[in-house]
Design a protein around this motif. Sequence first.
Motif, PDB file in Angstrom:
ATOM      1  N   MET A  57       0.814  -1.226   0.079  1.00 26.27           N
ATOM      2  CA  MET A  57      -0.071  -0.001   0.270  1.00 26.27           C
ATOM      3  C   MET A  57       1.061   1.372   0.032  1.00 26.27           C
ATOM      4  N   ARG A  77       1.238   5.233   0.060  1.00 20.50           N
ATOM      5  CA  ARG A  77       0.287   6.239   0.721  1.00 20.50           C
ATOM      6  C   ARG A  77       1.400   7.172   1.320  1.00 20.50           C
ATOM      7  N   GLY A  78       1.386   8.626   0.591  1.00 21.62           N
ATOM      8  CA  GLY A  78       2.012   9.790   1.213  1.00 21.62           C
ATOM      9  C   GLY A  78       3.507   9.585   1.050  1.00 21.62           C
ATOM     10  N   LEU A 138      -8.943   2.704   0.405  1.00 21.79           N
ATOM     11  CA  LEU A 138      -7.777   3.374  -0.184  1.00 21.79           C
ATOM     12  C   LEU A 138      -8.271   4.989  -0.246  1.00 21.79           C
ATOM     13  N   GLN A 139      -7.402   5.715   0.203  1.00 16.40           N
ATOM     14  CA  GLN A 139      -7.676   6.886   0.212  1.00 16.40           C
ATOM     15  C   GLN A 139      -7.402   7.588  -1.396  1.00 16.40           C
ATOM     16  N   ASP A 161      -3.978   6.899  -3.212  1.00 19.86           N
ATOM     17  CA  ASP A 161      -3.507   5.796  -2.724  1.00 19.86           C
ATOM     18  C   ASP A 161      -3.117   4.672  -3.907  1.00 19.86           C
ATOM     19  N   ARG A 187      -4.897   2.608  -8.539  1.00 16.66           N
ATOM     20  CA  ARG A 187      -4.866   3.575  -7.835  1.00 16.66           C
ATOM     21  C   ARG A 187      -6.320   4.371  -7.425  1.00 16.66           C
TER      22      ARG A 187
END
Length: 540
Positions: free
Chosen positions: A436, A438-439, A468-469, A472, A535
């Motif tokens: 994952m 993320r950021g 998932l944000q 992400d 994504r």
Amino acid sequence: MWFVDGKAAEFLDSAPASTIDTARGLAGSGGSLLEITAVLERAPVGFAVVDEQMRFLYANPEFASVLDSATRDHVGRTMNEVVPPAHAAKVEPRVAEVLRTGAVHRDLEMRADAGNTTKRLLLNLFPLCDHDNEIIAAVIAVQDLTKSHEVVELEGLRLHAEWTDRLDRTQRAGGTGSWDLDLRNGRVVWSANLCRIAGVTQSPSTLEEVLALVHPDDLGLARASFTGLTGHAPAPDTEYRLCTPDGRVVVLSSIAEPVADTTGTVVALRGMCVDRTARRTAEADARAALVRADEMTAQLKDERKIVLQLQRVLLPPSIPHVEGAELAAAYQPANSSTGVGGDFYDAFPLPDGRLAIAVGDVIGHDIEAAVTMGGVRSALRAYAMQNPLPGHVLGELNRLVCSCVDMTMTTVFYGVYTPSDGTLHYANAGHPHPLMVRGGIARPMAHRHGLITGAAQSADYVTFDTSLQPGDVLVVYTDGLVEHRENDIDTGIQSLCDAVTAPHLPERLDHLVPAVINAVAPQEARDDICVLALRHRPGR
């Protein structure tokens, strides 16, 4: 008692010198005649001394016992007078050679008939010399090995019974059975498990009795598989059906080979059968499931043709465009002569608007692995169309792989993604943990593995949830990407994490995925590599 100069001599130290020399030569000792003879009289091995006229100069009790006679029946008499002619004919030439040349004959095995029994004897012959090393007699040492051979034969029978039982248990576990056909008398013998498979209580006795069990439509094929073995090469695998007495139909795959005698004449056939009933039933169920999946997929809004190939279905020709998601996938075969393998990915829309994704790896790297991959991918689609819950889909797939002998164990990560809110439901059957991202940080997802499909019929698979944000990226891959000969797998996973978060990577996933593979994969890849990236892009 010793026989000397045509007379019987008592066991006395004052016996004739030639007798004492003979006894001492036999014992290799300088002791008295009485001492030497006393040792031989108690020996558990038969000893006899024979002169040039083939007369017995001495025979101890054990020697007489072996021939079921008394000592007095030997001493002073010739070998032909004591020993049966058939056995004397075998021994006398060797005794003569010992007396003539001093040769030693070791461990000669001989059978001796004694009434209703046959004795097994072991003979050793060697010369007896005087003080001047001149040969004066021949010594016959004999051991009765009858009981030892009986023990060996009984042990052989015990081992035969034990291995027959082990073979039966092995055949039962593997769904196999064996058979023999003696062409000289037409007698057929089936193993116990082949009888079980065919549903009969005892083996058929003749080929016609065997053919009476064959399904009428397969009778010609089955008969040809038996009668066509006239050469010395094994017959090709033949499959036919049997009708059991209780009304069932079983499918057997049979292979046979001819058995020749010492002249090269084929005198028997020997074969092995495998019960294919469960496999054929599972294949029919899989075909039915695939047909149902095809019918349901035809009703999708963005209807597209699904390639249904149970043999050599490799990869989907394209991946779907789904609102709320960006998808990309890439496949790189191993550096092998076949150019194909068992890694696969898939992504397809479900009837309710959600997106199903899957990445898997069939054990092996050959044509068979690729064929299995195609069947697994098609079956996975079929099960997902019926009930897309990840735990349910992997459970059904596992039962199919376990029951079908033509399919091998396969790792699978399968998930259902909701584009509107980024929710991901997933289950894992022995597959590497996806990443994952993320950021700007990539981490393996934390969840419990389920068993690889095909390992256990009763395996259970848990459905996990995550979200998932926006932005992400979910990266699902096969182990060929992270397993390097020079590094352990943890090092490979860390290299992958670094690669997917490296600066200046392409933004678009269809460019990013190939760039990551180029950065992480070994130059000489021994395994296929498959990567699928998703994504979350709400409103896209």
